[in-house]
Design a protein around this motif. Structure first.
Motif, PDB file in Angstrom:
ATOM      1  N   HIS A  64       5.136   9.415   1.390  1.00  0.00           N
ATOM      2  CA  HIS A  64       4.144   9.803   0.389  1.00  0.00           C
ATOM      3  C   HIS A  64       4.053  11.320   0.256  1.00  0.00           C
TER       4      HIS A  64
ATOM      5  N   GLN B 193      -4.502   4.120   2.567  1.00  0.00           N
ATOM      6  CA  GLN B 193      -4.379   4.967   1.382  1.00  0.00           C
ATOM      7  C   GLN B 193      -5.150   6.272   1.533  1.00  0.00           C
TER       8      GLN B 193
ATOM      9  N   GLN C 129      -1.158  -2.342  -2.126  1.00  0.00           N
ATOM     10  CA  GLN C 129      -0.192  -1.554  -2.897  1.00  0.00           C
ATOM     11  C   GLN C 129       1.240  -2.040  -2.634  1.00  0.00           C
ATOM     12  N   TRP C 130       1.536  -2.349  -1.394  1.00  0.00           N
ATOM     13  CA  TRP C 130       2.871  -2.880  -1.071  1.00  0.00           C
ATOM     14  C   TRP C 130       3.064  -4.266  -1.697  1.00  0.00           C
TER      15      TRP C 130
ATOM     16  N   LYS D 132       1.835  -5.165  -4.494  1.00  0.00           N
ATOM     17  CA  LYS D 132       2.142  -4.892  -5.903  1.00  0.00           C
ATOM     18  C   LYS D 132       3.627  -4.582  -6.083  1.00  0.00           C
TER      19      LYS D 132
ATOM     20  N   CYS E 206       2.792  -8.924  -6.787  1.00  0.00           N
ATOM     21  CA  CYS E 206       1.335  -8.931  -6.966  1.00  0.00           C
ATOM     22  C   CYS E 206       0.665 -10.185  -6.397  1.00  0.00           C
TER      23      CYS E 206
ATOM     24  N   ASP F 228      -7.453  -0.632  -7.876  1.00  0.00           N
ATOM     25  CA  ASP F 228      -6.085  -0.490  -8.379  1.00  0.00           C
ATOM     26  C   ASP F 228      -5.540   0.917  -8.224  1.00  0.00           C
ATOM     27  N   GLU F 229      -6.263   1.772  -7.497  1.00  0.00           N
ATOM     28  CA  GLU F 229      -5.755   3.122  -7.246  1.00  0.00           C
ATOM     29  C   GLU F 229      -4.588   3.047  -6.277  1.00  0.00           C
ATOM     30  N   ASN F 230      -3.570   3.878  -6.504  1.00  0.00           N
ATOM     31  CA  ASN F 230      -2.378   3.850  -5.672  1.00  0.00           C
ATOM     32  C   ASN F 230      -2.114   5.216  -5.042  1.00  0.00           C
TER      33      ASN F 230
ATOM     34  N   LEU G 180       0.583   7.760  -4.699  1.00  0.00           N
ATOM     35  CA  LEU G 180       1.852   8.149  -5.302  1.00  0.00           C
ATOM     36  C   LEU G 180       2.032   9.661  -5.167  1.00  0.00           C
TER      37      LEU G 180
ATOM     38  N   MET H 186       2.994   3.040 -11.277  1.00  0.00           N
ATOM     39  CA  MET H 186       2.940   1.602 -11.005  1.00  0.00           C
ATOM     40  C   MET H 186       2.249   0.873 -12.149  1.00  0.00           C
TER      41      MET H 186
END
Length: 556
Positions: free
Chosen positions: A256, A385, A471-472, A474, A479, A535-537, A539, A555
């Motif tokens: 990351h 996260q 997240q993984w 997804k 999903c 739904d925050e990722n 990135l 994503m």
């Protein structure tokens, strides 16, 4: 003088400069705790809600102060509850001494009440473990434990003391505190070879690891980076080894990390790893990591050479000494074109999904935290996260101000670590940035914060899901959100209030600054519940086993 074993434990702690311990009493440790009562004017004992919290607190104390953290427990489940904390300290090379009570010697091996052979249990996750079977061995064993914990590559040591040993008396003779001498020096030939490679480097890059901070070598490291004019990419454990506003600081490296750190790795002609171990979260594809570059590794642990990535040159020895020797006689380098290229890479990447309508974004919260906290303030995290967002967006200017479980990835680490850091640095403020999943793990330690009025600002990135695992799911599992949306109804503000702690909540961006500032100014334990999108990722992300060429920036 004649002292009981319990009194000898306390005297040896004082001898080693220990004034704070963390722990939880029990039957097999009663004699030790009775002695602590007598020594309470010299040794502060912090009673946690659970032994795991005590182990993490001793770890956080050690990480933030550079001293040895000390944790006490009773036998059986008390001792086994330390295991996760010991393993966390071990993989991150944190000096810690755990002193456990056990059943009396005549009961060992008989499955007595609360008996566990803890010295054998922890052998794979300690530098050493001891079972004291003779009264005369107690003081020498404690002294040896402190020596081992601080020498070479630092780490945890466990001492198991049967109850009858703590009750017996024997002669005690004080000795001087052990002081690490850093006698493990690099060979001159290895230094000269590394210098020759560096003289010819046109595009050098430094991969900085936690060993720099562990060796108290940050000043020497900055001089080294400046001498060779090399950009510095940090592992999680290295953040703070160079001020975030230094012109050579690029950011964190790995899964990351920034696009620019990945591109620097793939385009450097020389990579210098300083106190870093090429973990899978940095070297996703071990065969391709820096394959075009000459790799130099500076480390105190010879076992790390070639363990994960094959290197071309290595310097084994105390890192502070090695850096001083490498800089000595090395002429000043200048690489303006290379530095400019990295800054250009930094501008090229854009993250397309950082704004979820109706929610605060984690970056907004951390940006405001940066404005509020002092340069010397400490930030602890849990794992997930939120941990990666902190690494990406929080500014660290001094060593030992970022406390995180880098190797083991221990959810629940942060609460204890923040408590330990605050106890070891009463002149600094401590933030704990956590996620709702991690916070649930050791939320019981709020009672410790309240009981001792430990002024930690707990910032909960609350997305009501297990964000990193989700997240993984997804990315790699179509999903299928199996057990990562637990539908918990926990109200963290009310929970905090139940412990007698102030609870605040942030639900929209315009509230962030005022609420965080209010929490900071309280100078008491406070929980801030920050509502963010599920739904925050995190990135960018380089998928496991991949390189920067396969980096994920969206994503949607």
């Amino acid at each position: 003088m004649q002292l009981t074993g319990a009194e000898i434990i306390c005297e040896c702690l004082l001898e080693q400069g220990v004034d704070t311990v963390f722990g939880y009493p029990g039957g097999a440790a009663l004699n030790t705790y009775d002695a602590l009562y007598k020594y309470s004017d010299k040794i502060t004992h912090i009673l946690t809600a659970h032994e795991q919290g005590a182990a993490h607190a001793a770890d956080g104390y050690a990480r933030s102060t550079g001293k040895v953290g000390v944790v006490f427990s009773t036998s059986g489940p008390g001792a086994t509850n330390l295991v996760t904390g010991i393993a966390t300290a071990n993989i991150d090379s944190i000096p810690m001494v755990a002193i456990c009570g056990n059943v009396s010697r005549d009961l060992l091996g008989r499955d007595a009440f609360q008996e566990v052979n803890i010295s054998e249990v922890v052998k794979p996750i300690t530098k050493a473990s001891f079972l004291v079977m003779e009264m005369e061995d107690l003081a020498p064993t404690i002294r040896k434990a402190f020596e081992i914990a601080q020498s070479g590559r630092k780490g945890p040591v466990l001492i198991d003391v049967p109850k009858d040993i703590t009750a017996m008396k024997c002669e005690y003779t004080p000795k001087e505190k052990f002081v690490p001498n850093n006698e493990f020096k690099a060979q001159d030939d290895a230094i000269k070879e590394a210098q020759e490679i560096l003289r010819n480097a046109k595009r050098p890059m430094i991969y900085a690891g936690g060993g720099i901070i562990s060796a108290n070598a940050c000043d020497e490291f900055v001089k080294f980076a400046e001498r060779i004019d090399a950009p510095v990419c940090c592992s999680l454990m290295a953040l703070g080894c160079m001020p975030a506003d230094h012109p050579l600081f690029v950011g964190n490296i790995g899964m990351h990390g920034g696009y620019e750190t990945g591109m620097a790795t793939d385009n450097a002609d020389v990579i210098i790893a300083c106190g870093a171990r090429f973990s899978d979260r940095v070297a996703g594809d071990r065969e391709k990591f820096g394959q075009q570059a000459t790799i130099i590794q500076l480390d105190i642990d010879a076992h790390e050479i070639h363990k994960n990535v094959k290197v071309d040159n290595w310097v084994i020895g105390d890192l502070k000494d090695s850096l001083v020797k490498v800089v000595d006689g090395l002429e000043q380098k200048s690489n303006p074109t290379w530095i400019e290229q990295i800054m250009d890479w930094k501008k090229k990447i854009t993250i397309s999904d950082i704004n979820k309508e109706g929610y605060c974004h984690p970056y907004q919260i951390l940006d405001e935290m940066n404005k509020i906290k002092a340069r010397e303030d400490i930030v602890a995290t849990d794992v997930g996260q939120h941990q990666m967002w902190v690494a990406q967006k929080t500014d660290f200017f001094e060593p030992r101000t970022f406390l995180t479980s880098g190797g083991l990835g221990t959810m629940g680490f942060g609460m204890g670590a923040a408590i330990g850091a605050s106890m070891g640095n009463m002149d600094k403020r401590v933030f704990l940035v956590t996620g709702d999943g991690s916070f649930h793990m050791n939320i019981n330690e709020l009672v410790t914060m309240k009981s001792y009025n430990i002024p930690v600002v707990v910032v909960v990135m609350n997305n009501s899901v297990l964000g990193m695992v989700r997240q993984w799911q997804k990315l790699f599992y179509g999903c299928r959100f199996s057990n990562t949306d637990p539908h918990r109804a926990t109200d963290f503000v009310k929970v905090a209030q139940g412990y007698g702690i102030k609870g605040l909540r942030i639900t929209k961006p315009e509230e962030i600054h005022n609420v965080l500032k209010k929490a900071y100014d309280m100078n008491e334990p406070v929980v801030v519940d920050c509502v963010i999108s599920p739904d925050e990722n995190v990135l960018p992300m380089i998928p496991p086993g991949k390189t920067v060429n396969e980096i994920v920036t969206s994503m949607d």
